[in-house]
Design an enzyme around this catalytic site. Structure first.
Site, short mmCIF file in Angstrom:
data_model
loop_
_atom_site.label_atom_id
_atom_site.label_comp_id
_atom_site.label_asym_id
_atom_site.label_seq_id
_atom_site.Cartn_x
_atom_site.Cartn_y
_atom_site.Cartn_z
N ASP A 255 -14.65 28.40 2.80
CA ASP A 255 -13.33 28.61 3.40
C ASP A 255 -12.54 29.59 2.52
OD1 ASP A 255 -10.78 28.43 4.39
OD2 ASP A 255 -10.73 26.23 4.43
N CYS B 28 -14.94 26.92 13.08
CA CYS B 28 -14.55 26.61 11.70
C CYS B 28 -13.37 25.64 11.78
CB CYS B 28 -14.22 27.88 10.92
SG CYS B 28 -12.86 28.85 11.59
N ARG C 90 -12.89 32.33 9.40
CA ARG C 90 -14.34 32.48 9.48
C ARG C 90 -14.89 32.63 10.89
NH1 ARG C 90 -15.47 27.12 6.20
NH2 ARG C 90 -13.54 26.65 7.33
P1 4NP Z 1 -10.81 28.96 8.76
O1 4NP Z 1 -9.80 28.94 7.51
O2 4NP Z 1 -11.27 27.53 8.99
O3 4NP Z 1 -11.93 29.83 8.30
O4 4NP Z 1 -10.03 29.52 9.94
C1 4NP Z 1 -8.71 28.08 7.45
C2 4NP Z 1 -7.53 28.42 8.08
C3 4NP Z 1 -6.45 27.58 8.01
C4 4NP Z 1 -6.53 26.40 7.30
C5 4NP Z 1 -7.71 26.05 6.69
C6 4NP Z 1 -8.80 26.89 6.76
N1 4NP Z 1 -5.41 25.56 7.20
O5 4NP Z 1 -5.50 24.54 6.52
O6 4NP Z 1 -4.36 25.83 7.81
#
Ligand code: 4NP
Length: 162
Positions: free
Chosen positions: A131, A13, A19
């Site tokens: 997300d 992800c 995720r």
């Molecule tokens: P992930 O969620 O891609 O599902 O781990 C996110 C975690 C952090 C960020 C964006 C999405 N961020 O911008 O820091």
């Protein structure tokens, strides 16, 4: 005696704190419950390296824990070498998918990149795992619903097709 080669799956992800570490834990439990732990190696990584070394987001850990999953993965970025080390690289959304395809060192490696939601059997109206980072509790619950559905489908697909 021949030793069966492990099928290596990398879930990817953006941050590798919501995720994909949840997908990793969901898939690991499916594999373990099927008695297939020796046949699989499962890991996760992120396209953004800003959270490297961190445990999954606390909200994701709490929601996953309520369903019996312990998320103890430490975030790490995706490396080009992952394309040599893994058989299947699973993107959570379209942006992840496109970036991974661009990173692939060869057309053959690019064919390893698949979309998580293509394996859903129940929640077929979603084409990506949303997300949850800027969402509330229901965003994390939705992620887990989709991952439980899609990981089951992915496991069946790999067992049927190798
Ligand atoms: P992930 O969620 O891609 O599902 O781990 C996110 C975690 C952090 C960020 C964006 C999405 N961020 O911008 O820091």
């Amino acid at each position: 005696m021949t030793t069966k080669k492990k099928h290596k799956i990398l879930f990817v992800c953006l941050g590798n704190i919501c995720r994909s570490p949840a997908a990793q834990a969901v898939m690991q439990q499916i594999v373990d419950e099927a008695g297939a732990s020796a046949d699989f190696y499962i890991d996760s990584a992120g396209l953004y390296s800003g959270h490297a070394g961190q445990l999954p987001d606390r909200r994701m850990r709490v929601h996953a824990n309520r369903r019996g999953y312990t998320l103890d993965h430490r975030a790490r970025p995706v490396h080009t070498s992952d394309f040599f080390d893994f058989d299947t690289i699973v993107a959570m959304d379209g942006s992840n998918y496109r970036q991974l395809c661009q990173m692939a060192p060869s057309p053959e490696d690019e064919r390893k990149v698949v979309r998580m939601m293509d394996f859903c059997r129940v929640a077929t109206r979603y084409d990506h795992v949303p997300d949850p980072y800027y969402e509330g509790a229901e965003g994390f619950e939705l992620v887990l619903d989709l991952l439980q559905d899609a990981c089951r489908g992915l496991f069946e697909e790999i067992n049927n097709n190798g």
